[in-house]
Motif scaffolding. Structure first.
Motif, mmCIF file in Angstrom:
data_model
loop_
_atom_site.group_PDB
_atom_site.id
_atom_site.type_symbol
_atom_site.label_atom_id
_atom_site.label_comp_id
_atom_site.label_asym_id
_atom_site.label_seq_id
_atom_site.Cartn_x
_atom_site.Cartn_y
_atom_site.Cartn_z
ATOM 1 N N GLY A 55 0.591 -1.209 -0.152
ATOM 2 C CA GLY A 55 -0.032 -0.085 -0.103
ATOM 3 C C GLY A 55 0.897 1.207 -0.001
ATOM 4 O O GLY A 55 0.559 2.190 -0.766
ATOM 5 N N GLU A 56 2.246 1.237 0.651
ATOM 6 C CA GLU A 56 2.676 2.268 0.881
ATOM 7 C C GLU A 56 3.500 2.761 -0.591
ATOM 8 O O GLU A 56 3.949 3.980 -0.864
ATOM 9 N N VAL A 57 3.600 1.771 -1.456
ATOM 10 C CA VAL A 57 4.209 2.252 -2.764
ATOM 11 C C VAL A 57 3.455 2.333 -3.747
ATOM 12 O O VAL A 57 3.605 2.673 -4.945
ATOM 13 N N GLN A 58 1.957 2.273 -3.408
ATOM 14 C CA GLN A 58 1.088 2.284 -4.532
ATOM 15 C C GLN A 58 1.062 3.687 -5.117
ATOM 16 O O GLN A 58 0.430 4.035 -6.340
ATOM 17 N N GLU A 59 0.971 4.596 -4.175
ATOM 18 C CA GLU A 59 1.024 6.033 -4.731
ATOM 19 C C GLU A 59 2.232 6.510 -5.859
ATOM 20 O O GLU A 59 2.034 7.313 -6.557
ATOM 21 N N TYR A 60 3.222 5.820 -5.893
ATOM 22 C CA TYR A 60 4.272 5.916 -6.761
ATOM 23 C C TYR A 60 4.231 5.083 -8.078
ATOM 24 O O TYR A 60 4.668 5.551 -9.225
ATOM 25 N N LEU A 61 3.479 4.091 -8.008
ATOM 26 C CA LEU A 61 2.933 3.092 -9.143
ATOM 27 C C LEU A 61 1.757 3.163 -9.308
ATOM 28 O O LEU A 61 0.960 2.500 -8.608
ATOM 29 N N VAL A 62 1.036 3.633 -10.340
ATOM 30 C CA VAL A 62 -0.271 3.913 -10.599
ATOM 31 C C VAL A 62 -1.077 2.514 -10.786
ATOM 32 O O VAL A 62 -2.181 2.360 -10.466
ATOM 33 N N ASP A 63 -0.557 1.814 -11.889
ATOM 34 C CA ASP A 63 -1.061 0.629 -12.236
ATOM 35 C C ASP A 63 -0.955 -0.372 -11.296
ATOM 36 O O ASP A 63 0.104 -0.745 -10.945
ATOM 37 N N PRO A 64 -2.043 -1.201 -10.934
ATOM 38 C CA PRO A 64 -1.869 -2.021 -9.849
ATOM 39 C C PRO A 64 -1.386 -3.209 -9.892
ATOM 40 O O PRO A 64 -0.590 -3.920 -9.305
ATOM 41 N N ARG A 65 -1.334 -3.763 -11.393
ATOM 42 C CA ARG A 65 -0.466 -5.047 -11.743
ATOM 43 C C ARG A 65 0.893 -4.650 -11.632
ATOM 44 O O ARG A 65 1.755 -5.342 -11.225
ATOM 45 N N ARG A 66 1.325 -3.418 -11.969
ATOM 46 C CA ARG A 66 2.909 -2.993 -11.893
ATOM 47 C C ARG A 66 3.278 -3.013 -10.270
ATOM 48 O O ARG A 66 4.384 -3.174 -10.064
ATOM 49 N N VAL A 67 2.290 -2.435 -9.542
ATOM 50 C CA VAL A 67 2.433 -2.388 -8.095
ATOM 51 C C VAL A 67 2.891 -3.819 -7.506
ATOM 52 O O VAL A 67 3.905 -4.055 -6.837
ATOM 53 N N ILE A 68 2.144 -4.848 -8.079
ATOM 54 C CA ILE A 68 2.528 -6.163 -7.656
ATOM 55 C C ILE A 68 3.606 -6.772 -8.187
ATOM 56 O O ILE A 68 4.623 -7.143 -7.534
ATOM 57 N N ARG A 69 3.861 -6.568 -9.695
ATOM 58 C CA ARG A 69 5.006 -7.048 -10.129
ATOM 59 C C ARG A 69 6.199 -6.385 -9.768
ATOM 60 O O ARG A 69 7.252 -7.131 -9.323
ATOM 61 N N GLU A 70 6.251 -5.186 -9.673
ATOM 62 C CA GLU A 70 7.564 -4.456 -9.186
ATOM 63 C C GLU A 70 7.652 -4.439 -7.842
ATOM 64 O O GLU A 70 8.863 -4.491 -7.148
ATOM 65 N N GLY A 71 6.674 -4.155 -6.916
ATOM 66 C CA GLY A 71 6.654 -4.389 -5.452
ATOM 67 C C GLY A 71 7.008 -5.418 -4.903
ATOM 68 O O GLY A 71 7.728 -5.402 -3.798
ATOM 69 N N LEU A 72 6.834 -6.542 -5.308
ATOM 70 C CA LEU A 72 7.217 -7.858 -4.717
ATOM 71 C C LEU A 72 8.724 -7.938 -5.043
ATOM 72 O O LEU A 72 9.255 -8.380 -4.066
ATOM 73 N N LEU A 73 9.304 -7.614 -6.208
ATOM 74 C CA LEU A 73 10.621 -7.695 -6.232
ATOM 75 C C LEU A 73 11.315 -6.678 -5.630
ATOM 76 O O LEU A 73 12.255 -6.884 -4.663
#
Length: 146
Positions: A55-73
């Motif tokens: 949730g904390e990085v969601q404001e920097y990555l708008v696309d939810p799929r990108r949040v999950i893909r890059e956020g997990l890495l």
């Protein structure tokens, strides 16, 4: 159907194994369960973001799929310089990291090409605190352009 029975299993054993096979009863539902998180539907994305703690990085990555893909890495890299570089790439900043080698070994400095506003400073501080090792402290932010 794959089975764990030996090649010399009797007809009775094969029939019993087939009747007790749960995948035969579930059909295509078993495949859907297997792909539940790897290929999620759009309605599931907010819940996965919450579950993974992104949730904390969601404001920097708008696309939810990108949040999950890059956020997990990013979560796997957290606490390393690579995590800092990845996080700052989300806001378009190329950084240089200077670690103190002397008495204050747990401090570091960030060199940024430019900081345009107070909002940029807030974002830089937030991403640095999220990405840095728990033992480290950001000591200074400076710009590399004069």
């Amino acid at each position: 159907m794959s089975t764990l029975l030996p090649s010399n299993a009797s007809g009775y054993e094969k029939s019993l194994s087939l009747s007790m096979d749960p995948l035969g009863k579930l059909g295509s539902g078993a495949d859907a369960i297997a792909r539940f998180k790897s290929v999620p539907g759009d309605g599931l994305l907010p819940f996965l973001i919450w579950e993974y703690g992104l949730g904390e990085v969601q404001e920097y990555l708008v696309d939810p799929r990108r949040v999950i893909r890059e956020g997990l890495l990013w979560q796997r890299l957290r606490g390393t310089p690579a995590a800092l570089h990845m996080a700052f790439s989300w806001i378009g900043q190329q950084i240089s990291i200077e670690e103190d080698k002397g008495d204050y070994w747990a401090t570091y400095q960030l060199g940024l090409p430019q900081i345009a506003s107070e909002e940029d400073v807030r974002r830089v501080l937030h991403l640095a605190r999220l990405s840095q090792p728990a033992r480290c402290r950001l000591w200074r932010i400076y710009t590399t352009t004069y």
